[in-house]
Scaffold this active site. Structure first.
Site, PDB file in Angstrom:
ATOM      1  CB  CYS A  13      -0.421   2.540   3.823  1.00 25.76           C
ATOM      2  SG  CYS A  13      -2.013   1.719   3.531  1.00 25.76           S
ATOM      3  CG  ASP A  14       3.442   1.344   4.342  1.00 25.78           C
ATOM      4  OD1 ASP A  14       2.941   1.866   5.517  1.00 25.78           O
ATOM      5  OD2 ASP A  14       3.222   0.166   3.991  1.00 25.78           O
TER       6      ASP A  14
ATOM      7  CB  CYS B 194      -0.961  -0.092   1.217  1.00 22.98           C
ATOM      8  SG  CYS B 194      -2.072   1.423   1.298  1.00 22.98           S
TER       9      CYS B 194
END
Ligand code: NAP
Length: 325
Positions: A141-142, A138
C-alpha cells in the site's frame, strides 16, 4: 446503536472494512436491510493506509479512508443499517443466531463474518501515533511513498521478507530489525533477502521507540545481546510481525485453523461449518489480504447468504417473527 434494531434481523454483517461493506452493498440491494456491526477498528485496515493506488476504478489513486467512506455511503444508499461498537459474543448453536453488540443481544437469521485481521503491533511509544505518517503495516500500500528514502522493516517471517524485498524497489536502504539471530522466514525468502544489496539485517535487535513529530524521523534500537542502545534516522517503519485474525468470539463455534483464521467449508466459497453463517475477507484469508480480494469475498458471502435465506424460506421483507427452521 445508530439505527433501530429489529426483533430478528435478516442478516447481521460483522465488520465494516472492504469485505463487510461490499457484503452490505450486495445484501442491501437484495432488500435484506442488513445490520452492519462496525467494529472497534471501523473501516478496517484500509482506514489505516494513505493512498490506495491498486484498487480498480481509481486511476489517480484514492485515500484509504475515502474509499471506505464511499463504500459505506453506497451501502447506506440501498438500505444498510449500522451499529457502532463491537460484537462481544455470539451464540451460533441455534437459528436465529444471537449476536451481542457491546453486550446487547440481537438475533439474526444469517450472519456474515468479515471481522478481518489486525496487524500485530510492537506496542512501543510513538508507533500508533505515527501510523499513516511513516509507520505502516503494508508495503504494497505505502511502499511507493518511500522512493530514495531509508526504512526499517520489523520482523523475521515471510511477511517481513516480502515487505523488505518489495520496498527495495523504492527505498534507498531497507534495515530489517529482527529480535533473534535467525529468521523464521522460508529458506527461499531468506536467500532472496540476503542476496539483495539494499537490505541490511540488524540481529537480536528491538525497536524500543518510533521517533518523530508529525512524521517518522527515526527509531530507537536496543540489541539485547550487546546491550547497546542507539538511534537510527529513518523515514519509514514497516511493522511486519504477523496478523491476528479477529475470531476470538467464534472459538468452539466456527472451524478455525491453528492461527485462528476461519476455515471455509468448500474452497472458493464462503460457507462455514454452521449453516447460515458465511465468511469474507481477511478473517479467512492470510494469502492475498488485498482490498480487492476482500471486496470480492464480501460479495460472495452476501450472495451465499441471500441464497440461503431464499432456500430456507425467509424472503426479504419478512423481518420479524418465525425462526428459519
Ligand atoms: P510469522 O511467520 O508469525 O512471523 C512473525 C515474525 O515477527 C517472526 O519473525 C517473529 O519473531 C516476529 N515477531 C512477532 N512478534 C513480535 C514482536 N512483538 N516484536 C518483534 N518481532 C515480533 O508471520 P508472517 O511473517 O506474517 O507470516 C504468517 C504466515 O503467512 C506464515 O505462515 C508465512 O509463511 C505466510 N506467508 C507466506 C508468504 C510467502 O510465502 N510469500 C508471505 C507472507 C506470509 P520470531 O521469529 O522470534 O518469533
Amino acid at each position: 446503536m445508530t439505527d433501530s434494531p429489529r426483533a430478528v434481523e435478516n442478516v447481521i454483517i460483522l465488520g465494516s472494512g472492504c469485505a463487510g461493506l461490499t457484503a452490505a452493498i450486495y445484501a442491501a440491494r437484495a432488500n435484506l436491510e442488513p445490520l452492519v456491526v462496525m467494529g472497534v477498528e471501523a473501516g478496517g485496515q484500509l482506514s489505516l493506509t494513505t493512498e490506495v493506488e491498486n484498487y480498480p476504478g481509481f486511476p489517480e489513486g484514492i485515500l484509504g479512508p475515502e474509499l471506505i467512506d464511499r463504500m459505506r455511503r453506497q451501502a447506506e444508499r440501498f438500505g444498510s443499517r449500522f451499529a457502532a461498537g463491537d460484537a462481544t459474543a455470539v451464540d451460533l448453536s441455534a437459528s436465529p443466531f444471537v449476536v451481542e453488540i457491546e453486550g446487547e443481544p440481537h438475533r439474526a437469521r444469517a450472519l456474515i463474518v468479515c471481522s478481518g485481521a489486525s496487524a500485530r503491533m510492537m506496542d512501543v511509544p510513538g508507533e500508533r501515533r505515527l501510523v499513516g505518517h511513516g509507520v505502516s503495516t503494508c508495503a504494497t500500500c505505502d511502499g511507493a511513498f518511500f522512493r530514495d528514502q531509508e526504512v526499517v522493516v520489523v520482523g523475521g517471517g515471510d511477511s517481513a521478507m516480502e515487505e523488505a524485498l518489495f520496498l527495495t524497489r523504492f527505498a534507498r536502504r531497507v534495515h530489517v530489525v529482527h529480535r533473534r539471530d535467525e529468521l523464521r522466514a522460508s529458506k527461499i525468502m531468506q536467500e532472496r533477502a540476503f542476496a539483495n544489496e539494499k537490505i541490511e539485517f540488524l540481529w537480536n535487535t528491538h525497536v524500543t521507540e518510533v521517533l518523530g513529530g508529525s512524521q517518522v524521523e527515526g527509531v530507537r534500537l536496543w540489541n539485547h545481546e550487546t546491550g547497546e542502545r542507539w538511534e537510527m534516522k529513518v523515514d519509514g517503519v514497516f511493522v511486519a510481525i504477523g496478523h491476528i485474525p479477529n475470531t476470538a468470539i467464534f472459538e468452539n463455534q466456527l472451524e478455525m485453523d491453528a492461527q485462528g483464521y476461519l476455515v471455509p467449508q468448500n474452497p472458493g466459497r464462503s460457507l462455514t461449518n454452521v449453516e447460515g453463517v458465511f465468511i469474507g475477507g481477511d478473517v479467512h484469508d492470510h494469502t492475498y489480504r488485498q482490498a480487492i480480494t476482500a471486496a470480492g469475498a464480501g460479495c460472495k458471502a452476501a450472495i451465499d447468504a441471500e441464497r440461503y435465506l431464499e432456500r430456507v424460506g425467509e424472503a426479504p421483507g419478512r423481518v420479524a417473527g418465525a425462526s428459519t427452521k
